[in-house]
Scaffold this active site. Structure first.
Site, PDB file in Angstrom:
ATOM      1  N   THR A  49     -13.254  -8.866  -4.502  1.00  0.00           N
ATOM      2  CA  THR A  49     -13.305  -8.058  -3.450  1.00  0.00           C
ATOM      3  C   THR A  49     -14.514  -7.310  -3.558  1.00  0.00           C
ATOM      4  O   THR A  49     -15.406  -7.404  -4.549  1.00  0.00           O
ATOM      5  CB  THR A  49     -12.240  -6.966  -3.410  1.00  0.00           C
ATOM      6  OG1 THR A  49     -12.176  -6.013  -4.187  1.00  0.00           O
ATOM      7  CG2 THR A  49     -10.835  -7.855  -3.448  1.00  0.00           C
ATOM      8  N   CYS A  50     -14.934  -6.436  -2.655  1.00  0.00           N
ATOM      9  CA  CYS A  50     -15.951  -5.717  -2.774  1.00  0.00           C
ATOM     10  C   CYS A  50     -15.967  -4.526  -3.926  1.00  0.00           C
ATOM     11  O   CYS A  50     -16.969  -4.356  -4.318  1.00  0.00           O
ATOM     12  CB  CYS A  50     -16.493  -4.584  -1.378  1.00  0.00           C
ATOM     13  SG  CYS A  50     -15.136  -3.493  -0.990  1.00  0.00           S
ATOM     14  N   GLU A 112      -4.001   1.726  -1.129  1.00  0.00           N
ATOM     15  CA  GLU A 112      -4.635   1.288   0.066  1.00  0.00           C
ATOM     16  C   GLU A 112      -3.966  -0.267   0.089  1.00  0.00           C
ATOM     17  O   GLU A 112      -3.435  -0.763  -0.990  1.00  0.00           O
ATOM     18  CB  GLU A 112      -6.148   1.284  -0.012  1.00  0.00           C
ATOM     19  CG  GLU A 112      -6.565   0.504  -1.260  1.00  0.00           C
ATOM     20  CD  GLU A 112      -7.065  -0.964  -0.865  1.00  0.00           C
ATOM     21  OE1 GLU A 112      -6.800  -1.542   0.073  1.00  0.00           O
ATOM     22  OE2 GLU A 112      -7.395  -1.561  -2.161  1.00  0.00           O
ATOM     23  N   ILE A 192     -17.017   5.556  12.543  1.00  0.00           N
ATOM     24  CA  ILE A 192     -16.744   5.024  13.942  1.00  0.00           C
ATOM     25  C   ILE A 192     -16.082   3.672  13.999  1.00  0.00           C
ATOM     26  O   ILE A 192     -14.922   3.494  14.933  1.00  0.00           O
ATOM     27  CB  ILE A 192     -17.801   5.264  15.006  1.00  0.00           C
ATOM     28  CG1 ILE A 192     -18.393   6.657  15.102  1.00  0.00           C
ATOM     29  CG2 ILE A 192     -17.432   4.741  16.441  1.00  0.00           C
ATOM     30  CD1 ILE A 192     -17.193   7.540  15.818  1.00  0.00           C
TER      31      ILE A 192
END
Length: 415
Positions: A49-50, A112, A192
């Site tokens: 993953t990142c 998360e 956003i």
């Protein structure tokens, strides 16, 4: 056989190292296949993953150096470039670690949920590549059931801990049905984008994205069936907005009191929920004084997030108890596997003795020997062969004063 995990994460390595040790989805299958072909590695899976890269292996001799050598070759890095950032876990520690990772207890954002999906991708890729054996395969199944129980039995994932998610959760408290609402999002950055994603997942009726660069607004809006406008067109669409979320790098306010007041009149005083996530602020503070406007700033949301983080930390304590229990369950399964091979060997030995005695008995019958005598001889011979080795070993144990073995034998044979 040893279970081994070797990896780096956001706490041990900078992003410059993490990105060089990452395994993109398109190469993950080939990478895990190649890894499992290395000497002494019988099973393998890779989580990438990142924020972390972790390699899970079943090895014959806990050969960490072999895995490090493979990483160096596969990622074309010198060992000195990444080895200082590595951590390793084996057996009990690995089991606890992988359970905690899948449950979100090791994540940058506590609790998360995305990591569980990423863990399932690692499992599915390894499964398709045929690199999962009985041990790692069972470990992943236990991992998924543990993470599910943590999610079900605790509140670790129920409270928002990002400003984007918190904003959407607040909007759901104000509007009963988001499918009937229009959201105007100002900006096109990461915050956003996250807000748009959360709104889309919660069934928002319509999304309008306004940005100084129209192409950026269009690219983002197209991902969520939205509509893009230039920032200069914003005054024409404010009255359509039930929800406004703004996050730009503007040094001056974008929405003033007069513009919002005019929009409220056009809306016949239908409420507008507004969230200003920008610093400096995009929405004039005076807007808060208007009736039918619910204005929140990033500070307001941060207070909510802090409260929710405290809630997640309390839930994490409950999660640790669940993990403790499930670690014990998996350890019990592993211990059972170790004795299983002994049981198989013992049965095979007994079966071999049985076949030898039976072969002789059948030969005697074919030669015309008396059946009753042959049957008695078969029972006598087979019994002697079965008890010969245990009796010999018990005598040796007595000579060597191995009273523990003698006590174990009495328990095993129920004497």
């Amino acid at each position: 056989m040893t279970l081994l995990a070797l990896g780096i994460n956001y706490t041990t390595a900078p992003v410059s190292i993490r990105e060089r040790l990452a395994f993109p989805t398109e190469i993950l299958y080939d990478a895990v296949t190649d890894l499992c072909q290395q000497q002494h590695i019988s099973e393998a899976a890779i989580l990438s993953t990142c924020n972390r890269t972790e390699i899970y292996c079943a090895t014959q001799d806990n050969n960490i150096e072999a895995v490090i050598d493979w990483i160096s070759r596969n990622r074309q890095l010198k060992q000195t470039e990444f080895q200082p950032f590595l951590y390793a876990h084996t057996d009990n520690a690995l089991i606890r670690h992988i359970f905690r990772v899948a449950s979100g207890l090791e994540s940058m954002i506590l609790g998360e949920p995305q990591i569980l999906g990423q863990m399932k991708t690692a499992y599915q890729t390894a499964n398709q590549a045929g690199t999962l054996g009985k041990n790692l395969g069972k470990l992943f199944q236990h991992t998924f059931s543990t993470a599910k129980k943590v999610r079900t039995d605790t509140a670790i994932g129920s409270s928002s801990v990002s400003v984007a998610f918190a904003a959407v959760q607040l909007s759901k408290q104000i509007f009963d049905n988001l499918s009937e609402q229009t959201a105007v999002l100002i900006g096109a950055g990461e915050t956003i984008e996250l807000t748009a994603r959360h709104l889309h997942q919660n069934g928002i009726g319509r999304i309008i994205i306004a940005n100084r660069t129209y192409d950026k607004a269009h690219n983002l809006a197209s991902q969520f069936n939205g509509y893009a406008i230039a920032l200069s067109e914003l005054p024409l669409h404010i009255a359509e907005a039930d929800i406004i979320v703004s996050s730009t790098a503007s040094q001056l306010p974008i929405l003033g009191k007069g513009l919002v007041e005019s929009a409220i009149k056009k809306r016949k005083h239908k409420p507008i929920f507004m969230v200003d996530l920008a610093v400096p602020r995009d929405i004039e503070p005076e807007v808060e004084t208007l009736n039918d406007v619910f204005l929140y700033t990033v500070d307001d949301l941060q207070n909510i997030i802090n409260d929710n983080l405290n809630s997640r930390r309390q839930a994490a304590e409950q999660a640790e108890e669940i993990i403790d229990t499930n670690v014990e369950h998996f350890l019990a399964w592993m211990k059972a596997q170790k004795v299983q091979s002994t049981i198989v060997d013992y049965r095979q030995q007994a079966s071999q003795l049985q076949q030898e005695s039976l072969h002789k008995a059948l030969a005697s019958l074919q030669n015309g020997g008396p059946p009753e005598q042959i049957m008695r001889q078969l029972a006598h011979t087979l019994t002697n062969k079965l008890i010969h080795t245990p009796c010999t070993q018990l005598r040796k144990a007595s000579e060597n004063e191995r009273h523990d073995l003698i006590a174990a034998a009495r328990e095993i044979f129920k004497l």
